[in-house]
Design a protein around this motif. Structure first.
Motif, mmCIF file in Angstrom:
data_model
loop_
_atom_site.group_PDB
_atom_site.id
_atom_site.type_symbol
_atom_site.label_atom_id
_atom_site.label_comp_id
_atom_site.label_asym_id
_atom_site.label_seq_id
_atom_site.Cartn_x
_atom_site.Cartn_y
_atom_site.Cartn_z
ATOM 1 N N ILE A 1 0.827 -1.211 0.000
ATOM 2 C CA ILE A 1 0.000 0.000 0.000
ATOM 3 C C ILE A 1 0.863 1.264 0.000
ATOM 4 C CG2 ILE A 1 -1.862 1.219 1.211
ATOM 5 C CD1 ILE A 1 -2.647 -1.412 2.513
ATOM 6 N N PRO A 2 0.816 2.056 -1.086
ATOM 7 C CA PRO A 2 1.561 3.318 -1.120
ATOM 8 C C PRO A 2 0.816 4.396 -0.315
ATOM 9 C CG PRO A 2 0.322 3.096 -3.163
ATOM 10 C CD PRO A 2 0.037 1.856 -2.332
ATOM 11 N N LEU A 3 1.555 5.170 0.446
ATOM 12 C CA LEU A 3 0.928 6.188 1.293
ATOM 13 C C LEU A 3 1.652 7.517 1.170
ATOM 14 C CD1 LEU A 3 0.677 4.117 4.615
ATOM 15 C CD2 LEU A 3 -1.214 4.617 3.040
ATOM 16 N N ASN B 1 0.735 11.220 2.681
ATOM 17 C CA ASN B 1 -0.160 12.101 3.432
ATOM 18 C C ASN B 1 -1.587 11.548 3.530
ATOM 19 O OD1 ASN B 1 2.023 13.833 3.681
ATOM 20 N ND2 ASN B 1 1.375 15.170 2.006
ATOM 21 N N GLU B 2 -1.689 10.402 4.154
ATOM 22 C CA GLU B 2 -3.006 9.748 4.296
ATOM 23 C C GLU B 2 -3.349 9.544 5.778
ATOM 24 O OE1 GLU B 2 -4.804 9.477 1.755
ATOM 25 O OE2 GLU B 2 -3.548 9.162 -0.020
ATOM 26 N N GLU B 3 -2.918 10.453 6.655
ATOM 27 C CA GLU B 3 -3.035 10.207 8.102
ATOM 28 C C GLU B 3 -4.451 9.853 8.575
ATOM 29 O OE1 GLU B 3 -1.705 13.749 10.144
ATOM 30 O OE2 GLU B 3 -3.170 15.033 9.144
ATOM 31 N N ASP C 1 5.631 4.342 3.015
ATOM 32 C CA ASP C 1 5.404 5.762 3.269
ATOM 33 C C ASP C 1 6.272 6.570 2.316
ATOM 34 O OD1 ASP C 1 4.467 8.144 4.710
ATOM 35 O OD2 ASP C 1 6.610 8.323 5.123
ATOM 36 N N ASP C 2 5.625 7.228 1.386
ATOM 37 C CA ASP C 2 6.307 7.932 0.318
ATOM 38 C C ASP C 2 6.624 9.373 0.735
ATOM 39 O OD1 ASP C 2 7.290 8.710 -2.126
ATOM 40 O OD2 ASP C 2 5.338 8.794 -3.121
ATOM 41 N N GLY C 3 7.363 9.518 1.832
ATOM 42 C CA GLY C 3 7.785 10.846 2.277
ATOM 43 C C GLY C 3 6.652 11.718 2.792
ATOM 44 N N ALA D 1 8.843 10.190 -3.505
ATOM 45 C CA ALA D 1 9.434 9.691 -4.747
ATOM 46 C C ALA D 1 8.366 9.308 -5.763
ATOM 47 C CB ALA D 1 10.336 8.495 -4.452
ATOM 48 N N GLY D 2 7.099 9.383 -5.382
ATOM 49 C CA GLY D 2 6.011 9.098 -6.313
ATOM 50 C C GLY D 2 5.389 7.722 -6.122
ATOM 51 N N GLN D 3 4.166 7.612 -6.617
ATOM 52 C CA GLN D 3 3.379 6.390 -6.433
ATOM 53 C C GLN D 3 4.047 5.177 -7.091
ATOM 54 O OE1 GLN D 3 -0.691 6.934 -7.645
ATOM 55 N NE2 GLN D 3 -1.219 4.786 -7.354
ATOM 56 N N LYS E 1 -3.588 13.334 -5.145
ATOM 57 C CA LYS E 1 -2.243 13.855 -5.380
ATOM 58 C C LYS E 1 -2.035 14.264 -6.838
ATOM 59 C CE LYS E 1 -1.668 12.670 -1.104
ATOM 60 N NZ LYS E 1 -2.945 12.046 -0.835
ATOM 61 N N TYR E 2 -3.090 14.148 -7.637
ATOM 62 C CA TYR E 2 -2.935 14.415 -9.060
ATOM 63 C C TYR E 2 -3.912 15.468 -9.545
ATOM 64 C CZ TYR E 2 -0.461 10.035 -8.717
ATOM 65 O OH TYR E 2 0.402 9.052 -8.340
ATOM 66 N N GLY E 3 -3.448 16.294 -10.494
ATOM 67 C CA GLY E 3 -4.330 17.229 -11.183
ATOM 68 C C GLY E 3 -4.488 16.735 -12.610
HETATM 69 N N1 UDP Z 1 0.585 8.220 -3.509
HETATM 70 C C1 UDP Z 1 1.928 8.027 -3.170
HETATM 71 N N2 UDP Z 1 2.843 8.931 -3.616
HETATM 72 C C2 UDP Z 1 2.511 9.991 -4.401
HETATM 73 C C3 UDP Z 1 1.158 10.153 -4.776
HETATM 74 C C4 UDP Z 1 0.219 9.247 -4.310
HETATM 75 O O1 UDP Z 1 2.265 7.082 -2.445
HETATM 76 O O2 UDP Z 1 3.415 10.771 -4.762
HETATM 77 C C5 UDP Z 1 -0.421 7.266 -3.002
HETATM 78 C C6 UDP Z 1 -1.591 7.917 -2.286
HETATM 79 O O3 UDP Z 1 -1.317 8.144 -0.918
HETATM 80 C C7 UDP Z 1 -2.699 6.897 -2.502
HETATM 81 C C8 UDP Z 1 -2.378 6.341 -3.887
HETATM 82 O O4 UDP Z 1 -0.996 6.608 -4.112
HETATM 83 O O5 UDP Z 1 -2.618 5.859 -1.554
HETATM 84 C C9 UDP Z 1 -3.224 6.964 -4.988
HETATM 85 O O6 UDP Z 1 -3.134 8.374 -4.922
HETATM 86 P P1 UDP Z 1 -4.416 9.323 -5.095
HETATM 87 O O7 UDP Z 1 -5.541 8.830 -4.281
HETATM 88 O O8 UDP Z 1 -3.995 10.723 -4.898
HETATM 89 O O9 UDP Z 1 -4.753 9.085 -6.645
HETATM 90 P P2 UDP Z 1 -6.184 9.157 -7.351
HETATM 91 O O10 UDP Z 1 -7.140 8.312 -6.568
HETATM 92 O O11 UDP Z 1 -6.553 10.591 -7.363
HETATM 93 O O12 UDP Z 1 -5.912 8.574 -8.709
#
Ligand code: UDP
Ligand code: MG
Length: 242
Positions: free
Chosen positions: A11-13, A15-17, A42-44, A70-72, A204-206
């Motif tokens: 699970i990538p995280l 800022n999901e506190e 935990d991605d920083g 470092a990104g998802q 985290k995305y626009g």
């Molecule tokens: N995430 C991450 N690093 C990033 C951006 C997102 O680990 O740089 C994680 C985020 O915490 C979430 C998952 O990737 O668990 C998907 O991100 P998000 O919900 O923002 O994407 P969306 O649902 O908008 O596609």
């Protein structure tokens, strides 16, 4: 550390506190009876994400902490490589995916129906703009990379650990997991999964950062797949007379 579990949930995280306590509760309920570990990456995060992760008595909870964001793709790649289970499941950490779906996907892998099972969000719970751009992106991408998958944007997936060897570490890789895994000769299938609106935290995305990058990456992945090494070793024996 205990013996390798059957299943690793990655699970990538970032800022999901607020989501962590609920996520952990849901995971515990969904995975009851399974032999599993959870690899939180935990991605920083700059909030209290790490502090909110509760350890468990059985030692099933692992936390990989990045020095900085470092990104998802990096988080998923690192988590999958750290996974010790013979099956790995991927899940977003924002509660949009439902942990209750994991056992169904894993069961398909276990019974040999596929090497990678991709969830698709039958009823998307996102904004209209996001749903439309995602639909267009999925349409173009699936034809272009020939992954045959209707929704790569859905993180919820389960795979045999061997599939991880097909992944190529680049920023944006997470959108092309089915393309890369299929391109390496593994078998894919799809399953409808639950999807929920984001209640806490922010996406985290626009529009811009996703659409343009994913388009560029699409050309790269297509090129990569077209140039893939394809060979079979007929025999691997010592030289005659040795
Ligand atoms: N995430 C991450 N690093 C990033 C951006 C997102 O680990 O740089 C994680 C985020 O915490 C979430 C998952 O990737 O668990 C998907 O991100 P998000 O919900 O923002 O994407 P969306 O649902 O908008 O596609
Ligand atoms: Mg999300």
């Amino acid at each position: 550390m205990s013996a390798a579990p059957a299943l690793s949930v990655v699970i990538p995280l970032y800022n999901e506190e607020e989501n962590i306590p609920i996520l952990q509760r849901e995971l515990t309920a969904a995975l009851a009876g399974l032999d599993y570990e959870i690899v939180f990456v935990d991605d920083g995060s700059r909030d209290a994400t790490i502090a909110k992760i509760a350890p468990d008595a059985e030692g099933r909870i692992r936390v990989l902490k990045f020095e900085r964001n470092a990104g998802q793709s990096a988080a998923m790649y690192a988590g999958l490589h750290a996974a010790r289970g013979r099956v790995a499941a991927l899940l977003d950490g924002d509660l949009q995916n439902d942990p209750a779906d994991i056992p169904r996907l894993v069961a398909e892998i276990e019974r040999g129906a596929a090497d990678l099972v991709c969830g698709y969000r039958a009823k998307r719970k996102d904004t209209v703009v996001k749903r439309i751009t995602s639909r267009v992106a999925n349409f173009v991408r699936s034809r272009f990379t020939r992954d045959g998958v209707r929704d790569t944007g859905c993180t919820l997936k389960a795979m045999r650990k061997e599939c991880v060897s097909a992944l190529v570490p680049f920023v944006g890789m997470h959108r092309f997991i089915p393309a890369l895994v299929k391109g390496a000769g593994f078998r894919l299938m799809e399953m409808p999964v639950n999807h929920r609106p984001r209640q806490f935290g922010v996406s985290k995305y626009g529009l811009g950062n996703r659409a343009i990058r994913a388009t560029v990456d699409m050309f790269g992945v297509r090129w990569l797949l077209s140039r893939q090494l394809r060979y079979r070793v007929a025999s691997d024996a010592p030289p005659p007379g040795s």
